[in-house]
Design a protein around this motif. Structure first.
Motif, mmCIF file in Angstrom:
data_model
loop_
_atom_site.group_PDB
_atom_site.id
_atom_site.type_symbol
_atom_site.label_atom_id
_atom_site.label_comp_id
_atom_site.label_asym_id
_atom_site.label_seq_id
_atom_site.Cartn_x
_atom_site.Cartn_y
_atom_site.Cartn_z
ATOM 1 N N UNK A 124 67.737 11.652 15.556
ATOM 2 C CA UNK A 124 66.946 10.855 16.498
ATOM 3 C C UNK A 124 67.100 11.264 17.962
ATOM 4 N N UNK A 125 67.681 12.405 18.254
ATOM 5 C CA UNK A 125 68.037 12.746 19.631
ATOM 6 C C UNK A 125 66.926 13.513 20.339
ATOM 7 N N UNK A 126 66.989 13.431 21.669
ATOM 8 C CA UNK A 126 66.080 14.161 22.556
ATOM 9 C C UNK A 126 66.852 15.262 23.281
ATOM 10 N N UNK A 127 66.175 16.377 23.557
ATOM 11 C CA UNK A 127 64.792 16.746 23.187
ATOM 12 C C UNK A 127 64.645 16.950 21.680
ATOM 13 N N UNK A 128 63.469 16.741 21.207
ATOM 14 C CA UNK A 128 63.255 16.686 19.764
ATOM 15 C C UNK A 128 63.507 18.028 19.099
ATOM 16 N N UNK A 129 63.345 19.123 19.837
ATOM 17 C CA UNK A 129 63.503 20.446 19.223
ATOM 18 C C UNK A 129 64.949 20.905 19.144
ATOM 19 N N UNK A 130 65.900 20.127 19.688
ATOM 20 C CA UNK A 130 67.285 20.538 19.657
ATOM 21 C C UNK A 130 67.813 20.544 18.225
ATOM 22 N N UNK A 131 68.679 21.488 17.940
ATOM 23 C CA UNK A 131 69.222 21.645 16.589
ATOM 24 C C UNK A 131 70.616 21.013 16.532
ATOM 25 N N UNK A 155 77.642 20.465 21.749
ATOM 26 C CA UNK A 155 78.759 21.213 22.340
ATOM 27 C C UNK A 155 78.336 21.894 23.643
ATOM 28 N N UNK A 156 77.670 21.139 24.484
ATOM 29 C CA UNK A 156 77.183 21.669 25.758
ATOM 30 C C UNK A 156 78.371 22.142 26.601
ATOM 31 N N UNK A 157 78.317 23.363 27.190
ATOM 32 C CA UNK A 157 79.459 23.892 27.955
ATOM 33 C C UNK A 157 79.859 23.004 29.127
ATOM 34 N N UNK A 158 78.866 22.455 29.834
ATOM 35 C CA UNK A 158 79.214 21.593 30.966
ATOM 36 C C UNK A 158 79.971 20.355 30.493
ATOM 37 N N UNK A 159 79.514 19.744 29.419
ATOM 38 C CA UNK A 159 80.173 18.547 28.923
ATOM 39 C C UNK A 159 81.595 18.859 28.454
ATOM 40 N N UNK A 160 81.781 20.002 27.807
ATOM 41 C CA UNK A 160 83.129 20.377 27.374
ATOM 42 C C UNK A 160 84.050 20.603 28.569
ATOM 43 N N UNK A 161 83.542 21.239 29.617
ATOM 44 C CA UNK A 161 84.376 21.478 30.803
ATOM 45 C C UNK A 161 84.745 20.179 31.491
ATOM 46 N N UNK A 162 83.778 19.322 31.740
ATOM 47 C CA UNK A 162 84.043 18.098 32.491
ATOM 48 C C UNK A 162 84.902 17.139 31.681
#
Length: 351
Positions: free
Chosen positions: A23-30, A126-133
């Motif tokens: 159910x997440x956005x953006x819809x095309x994300x895997x 596993x977004x790099x920015x989120x992992x760093x912060x």
């Protein structure tokens, strides 16, 4: 409660989740291996909120027992840093350790992250920015929050405000980066990580992060004010000590002249402090003024002795000894003037 939540999410695209496996956005994300939550939202929030509240109340109770002077205002700050330490070290620490497999897990922390990720899907990819912060938060702001808890309970004001300042600045900086990256991604690239429903964008994304803007700003102002007041008092003490040592030397003519000419108010205040003297010293002063000494040199020596006693008294009281010295200089000048007037009178009578 469930009907209200359904109303909040009803404004979104109801068919979008059918076309995708998540159910997440953006819809095309895997998001591989995604598994829907097995617990209802009230169950997940109730269990987590209850455990967190119990922890905060327990720490405040311990703080009140250990530190009897702990005010309710400080108890609120203690509860805040307890919440921050728990979330940073354990909840966000869980994410850092399990970000790659988070989408398929079903424990309480995983289901909470999957629910919150509806407002920011970067936690699912596993977004790099989120992992760093988040790693920075786990390793620094979490332990420092618990250090602030310890300082508040022990009543260590210096450690408390230093730690409080560092953590508050870190919170404000982290939230600025968090909101800023989402804003610029949406504005310049047209990418939105949050579902459009009111619950997810305004309650989860905006509302749940707002306390980490408001509370740190208040605490930063409080600590800045306290540190500023402490430094102001310290500077005054240093100036008093430095002024006393610089004016005590007789070789410094500029200091002695400034004391003589500009410290009349200090001399008057010294004279006005005579109520602290004993009655015997006041009586001795009056008698010395009424009865002229047989030998002016002996009278001057006695006066110098009294000045030395007054200087010692001022030194014990933490006041500048130069007040007594400048008073002695005034007395010497008035005594010289009296001698000159007496000489002129005698000369006039002879003539």
């Amino acid at each position: 409660m469930s009907s209200f939540l359904k109303f909040l999410v009803s404004s979104g695209d109801s068919n979008s989740s059918r076309r995708h496996k998540h159910p997440y956005y953006p819809r095309e994300v895997v998001i591989p291996n995604y598994a829907p939550n097995t617990f209802t939202l009230p169950m997940v929030l109730g269990a987590f909120g209850g455990a967190t509240a119990l922890l905060m109340v327990g720490v405040v109770a311990i703080g009140k027992k250990v530190n009897k002077r702990l005010t309710w205002k400080d108890a609120g700050v203690l509860a805040w840093f307890t919440l921050c330490g728990f979330l940073h070290c354990f909840f966000e620490g869980y994410y850092v350790l399990n970000h790659a497999t988070l989408a398929g897990k079903q424990d309480i922390f995983a289901q909470l992250w999957k629910e919150y990720a509806l407002s920011d899907s970067r936690y699912m990819t596993s977004d790099p920015f989120m992992l760093c912060i988040e790693t920075l938060t786990v390793l620094t702001w979490g332990p420092l929050s618990f250090l602030a808890v310890f300082a508040i309970i022990k009543g260590n004001t210096s450690l408390r405000h230093i730690t409080q300042t560092i953590v508050s600045v870190g919170h404000l900086y982290g939230v600025a980066l968090y909101f800023g990256t989402c804003f610029f991604q949406e504005k310049f690239r047209g990418i939105s990580y949050s579902r459009p429903e009111t619950l997810y964008y305004w309650v989860y994304y905006a509302g749940m992060n707002a306390p980490w803007v408001i509370v740190p700003a208040i605490l930063l102002f409080q600590s800045s004010k306290t540190i500023s007041q402490g430094l102001s008092v310290l500077n005054k003490v240093k100036n008093m000590k430095g002024g006393g040592s610089s004016t005590s030397g007789s070789s410094n003519s500029s200091s002695s002249s400034s004391i003589y000419s500009g410290k009349a108010e200090s001399i008057r205040s010294f004279d006005g402090s005579s109520e602290s003297k004993s009655s015997s010293s006041r009586k001795a002063d009056r008698e010395s003024k009424r009865e002229p000494s047989r030998d002016s040199r002996d009278g001057g020596e006695r006066r110098r002795d009294r000045v030395s006693e007054q200087a010692a008294y001022l030194r014990d009281e933490g006041r500048p000894e130069s007040i007594a010295e400048s008073k002695y200089e005034v007395w010497e000048e008035s005594r010289a003037d009296a001698r000159e007037q007496l000489r002129k009178k005698k000369t006039g009578r002879r003539e």
